[in-house]
Design a protein around this motif. Structure first.
Motif, PDB file in Angstrom:
ATOM      1  N   TYR A  52       7.765  -3.356 -15.963  1.00 41.85           N
ATOM      2  CA  TYR A  52       7.718  -4.066 -14.530  1.00 41.85           C
ATOM      3  C   TYR A  52       6.489  -3.896 -14.019  1.00 41.85           C
ATOM      4  CZ  TYR A  52      12.896  -3.800 -15.111  1.00 41.85           C
ATOM      5  OH  TYR A  52      14.452  -4.211 -15.611  1.00 41.85           O
TER       6      TYR A  52
ATOM      7  N   ASP B  44       4.430  -4.938 -10.089  1.00 42.36           N
ATOM      8  CA  ASP B  44       4.690  -4.935  -8.763  1.00 42.36           C
ATOM      9  C   ASP B  44       5.345  -6.051  -8.232  1.00 42.36           C
ATOM     10  OD1 ASP B  44       2.506  -6.357  -8.536  1.00 42.36           O
ATOM     11  OD2 ASP B  44       1.510  -5.239  -7.077  1.00 42.36           O
ATOM     12  N   ASP B  45       5.228  -7.182  -8.720  1.00 40.66           N
ATOM     13  CA  ASP B  45       6.032  -8.483  -8.358  1.00 40.66           C
ATOM     14  C   ASP B  45       7.663  -8.589  -9.016  1.00 40.66           C
ATOM     15  OD1 ASP B  45       3.776  -9.477  -6.877  1.00 40.66           O
ATOM     16  OD2 ASP B  45       2.874  -9.639  -8.741  1.00 40.66           O
ATOM     17  N   SER B  46       7.998  -7.609  -9.657  1.00 41.48           N
ATOM     18  CA  SER B  46       8.961  -7.364 -10.312  1.00 41.48           C
ATOM     19  C   SER B  46       9.312  -8.348 -11.507  1.00 41.48           C
ATOM     20  CB  SER B  46      10.182  -7.829  -9.299  1.00 41.48           C
ATOM     21  OG  SER B  46      10.298  -6.935  -8.230  1.00 41.48           O
ATOM     22  N   GLU B  47       8.120  -8.834 -12.079  1.00 38.99           N
ATOM     23  CA  GLU B  47       7.976  -9.466 -13.511  1.00 38.99           C
ATOM     24  C   GLU B  47       8.158  -8.486 -14.324  1.00 38.99           C
ATOM     25  OE1 GLU B  47       8.043 -12.564 -13.948  1.00 38.99           O
ATOM     26  OE2 GLU B  47       7.647 -13.626 -12.233  1.00 38.99           O
ATOM     27  N   SER B  48       8.844  -8.906 -15.500  1.00 34.38           N
ATOM     28  CA  SER B  48       9.141  -7.942 -16.598  1.00 34.38           C
ATOM     29  C   SER B  48       8.949  -8.702 -18.013  1.00 34.38           C
ATOM     30  CB  SER B  48      10.490  -7.027 -16.526  1.00 34.38           C
ATOM     31  OG  SER B  48      11.418  -8.153 -16.636  1.00 34.38           O
TER      32      SER B  48
END
Length: 483
Positions: free
Chosen positions: A417, A419-423
C-alpha cells in the motif's frame, strides 16, 4: 566646451565615422580630447590636445571633409605623428596636434589612429560650408499607448545657426526584427522643438496613422540656413495591448512522470515576451517556480511527485510592460506501488509455487518493491500465509525461516500500500518439504555416515577379491587306489 572622453574602437574607419562617437571606454584604454564635439576653428588653424593611457608612438591622424550631401569622407590631410607627446605619469601621456587648415571651410572629421584602432571628433573649420551633424538619437525601444512619440536627437549645430531647426522625417512598417521596411515609407507631420538646446522629433500617432506594431523612422535636421544634416534611422514599437496567453497541459497525468505545461502567448506589439511561473502542489498555495532549465521560457517541465489537484500559473510580460496571466488546474493520478519479491535472489512471480524446507535457512524479501519518490518511504507491507490449519499475518518487508510455520502448504498473498491507500497484490504458494531423518543428526554424525557410505562399497569389493584368491589356493584332494 566641456572635455569629452573618446573611446578607441576596433572598427573599420568608415563605419566608425558614420556611427559617431561612443562615450563608453573599451577596457581601460582611453584617449581624452580636451576639445568637445563641434569645436569651431574659425581661422583654419586646428589645435587639439588631451591625454592618453595608450602609448602614442604609433599614432597617426587624418582630416576628412564631410560637407557634401552624400556623406562622403574626402581626405584633406593626414600625418603619421602627433605634434607633441609628453609623459606625465606612469603609463599616462599628454599630447597635442596642430594642423594648418588655412583656406579650408568645412564640416570636418579628425580621426586619430593608434595600433589599428581609431577615434574621431567632428569640428567646424572656417566660416562656411557648415551643416548640422546627428551623432546619436535616443529612441524609446517600446512605446505603449502614448499619443506622442518623442525622439530626442543628439546633434552638433553649426556656429552660425540661429532660430529653430527644421526636422524632416518619414516612416514605414517594419519587419519583426525591425531591420527592414515592409511598406513604402511616407512623410511624417513632424513638429520640431528645442529642449535644452537638443532638437526633439515628435510623432503624433493619430495624425500620422501610427498603428500598433513595429516601425522604422528616418529623420534629418536642417539649420536656419537650410543646410541638411546626415540621415539617421531608428526602430520603435507601438504596443497598446497586453499579450493573450493560454496554458496547455496533456491529459492522463500520473505522479512520477515528466510533465510539460506550455504557454501559448500572442502579442501583436512586442517581438519578445518574458514568462514567470508559479506552481501550487495539492493542498498548498502557489509559489514561484525557479528552474534554470525553464527560466523565462514559454514552457515549464517538472515531475509531480504527489497525486491530487495541481495548479499552475504563468505571468507573461511584453517589452512595453503590459502583462497578462493565465492559470490551469489539473488532476495528477496516483501511481500504484509495484510489488517485487525475491527469495535468495530468485524472483517470485504471481502463481509460482516455491518449495522450501521448514528448517531453512531462507528469506523472502520485498525491498525491491517501488513507488514514486514521494511515496517510497511510506509504503506499507502486508503478508498473509494461509493453510488449512492456520493463518499467519506479517507487516514487515521481509519474512524468513525464523518464523514458526506448522503446516506443510501455504497460499501466500502479498499486498503493498502507498499513502493514498492504493495497492497492488502478488500471490504465490509455498510447499514445505518434509525433512529426512538424517536432518536431525549433528554434522559430525552426518560426516561419519557419509564416510561409511563411501567406504562400504570399497570394503565389499576388497572382501570379494580376497575370497576369490582364497578359492584359487584350495588343494583338490588326491585319491589313492586301494591296495
Amino acid at each position: 566646451m566641456q572635455r569629452k572622453v573618446l573611446v578607441i574602437f576596433s572598427l573599420l574607419l568608415l563605419s566608425l565615422l558614420s556611427s559617431g562617437v561612443n562615450s563608453e571606454p573599451v577596457q581601460s584604454e582611453i584617449l581624452v580630447i580636451d576639445q568637445g564635439q563641434g569645436h569651431h576653428f574659425s581661422e583654419g588653424l586646428v589645435l587639439l590636445s588631451g591625454t592618453s593611457n595608450i602609448p602614442l608612438n604609433n599614432a597617426s591622424w587624418t582630416l576628412f571633409n564631410n560637407t557634401d550631401d552624400n556623406q562622403n569622407f574626402v581626405v584633406i590631410e593626414s600625418g603619421d605623428y602627433l605634434t607633441q607627446v609628453t609623459p606625465i605619469d606612469q603609463d599616462v601621456w599628454s599630447w597635442s596636434l596642430s594642423i594648418n587648415a588655412s583656406g579650408i571651410s568645412c564640416t570636418c572629421i579628425i580621426t586619430l589612429g593608434v595600433n589599428n584602432t581609431y577615434t574621431s571628433i567632428y569640428v567646424y573649420i572656417g566660416n562656411t560650408s557648415h551643416k548640422p551633424i546627428i551623432l546619436d538619437a535616443e529612441v524609446p525601444s517600446y512605446i505603449t499607448n502614448n499619443q506622442e512619440i518623442q525622439i530626442q536627437i543628439d546633434a552638433i549645430l553649426p556656429p552660425s545657426h540661429v532660430g529653430n531647426l527644421l526636422i524632416q522625417a518619414s516612416t514605414c512598417k517594419a519587419s519583426p526584427d525591425r531591420q527592414r521596411c515592409t511598406s513604402e515609407p511616407y512623410e511624417l507631420t513632424t513638429p520640431s522643438q528645442i529642449v535644452n538646446e537638443s532638437p526633439i522629433l515628435s510623432i503624433n500617432q493619430t495624425v500620422n496613422e501610427i498603428t500598433e506594431g513595429n516601425w522604422i523612422v528616418f529623420f534629418s535636421i536642417s539649420d536656419s540656413a537650410l543646410n541638411p544634416s546626415n540621415t539617421y534611422s531608428r526602430a520603435f514599437t507601438v504596443d497598446k495591448t497586453a499579450p493573450e496567453v493560454l496554458l496547455v497541459v496533456r491529459e492522463n497525468i500520473t505522479e512520477g512522470e515528466m510533465l510539460e505545461v506550455y504557454a501559448n502567448a500572442i502579442d501583436n506589439g512586442s517581438s519578445s515576451l518574458s514568462y514567470t511561473w508559479k506552481i501550487g502542489e495539492p493542498g498548498q498555495q502557489l509559489k514561484g517556480y525557479n528552474s534554470q532549465e525553464n527560466a523565462n521560457q514559454p514552457y515549464v517541465s517538472f515531475v509531480p511527485e504527489k497525486s491530487g489537484n495541481w495548479t499552475i500559473e504563468v505571468v507573461v510580460r511584453d517589452e512595453a510592460g503590459w502583462q497578462n496571466s493565465s492559470s490551469i488546474s489539473f488532476q495528477v493520478n496516483n501511481f500504484k506501488p509495484v510489488p517485487m519479491l525475491n527469495i535468495d535472489a530468485l524472483k517470485i512471480e504471481s502463481g509460482d509455487e516455491i518449495r522450501l524446507s521448514k528448517e531453512g535457512p531462507w528469506l523472502i524479501s520485498s525491498t525491491d518493491s517501488y513507488d514514486t519518490r514521494n511515496d517510497q518511504d511510506t509504503l506499507v507491507y502486508y503478508w498473509k500465509f494461509e493453510s488449512e490449519d492456520e493463518m499467519k499475518i506479517f507487516n514487515t518487508p521481509k519474512v524468513s525461516s525464523d518464523e514458526d510455520f506448522q503446516s506443510d502448504y501455504y497460499q501466500v498473498q502479498f499486498i503493498i500500500y502507498d499513502d493514498d491507500s492504493e495497492s497492488n497484490t502478488l500471490e504465490f504458494s509455498i510447499n514445505f518439504e518434509q525433512a529426512s531423518p538424517l536432518s536431525s543428526l549433528s554434522p559430525v554424525f552426518k560426516l561419519i555416515i557419509a564416510l561409511c557410505l563411501v567406504l562400504l562399497p570399497v570394503s565389499i569389493f576388497a572382501l570379494s577379491r580376497r575370497q576369490i584368491r582364497d578359492e584359487g589356493r584350495s588343494v583338490i584332494p588326491k585319491w589313492k587306489p586301494k591296495k
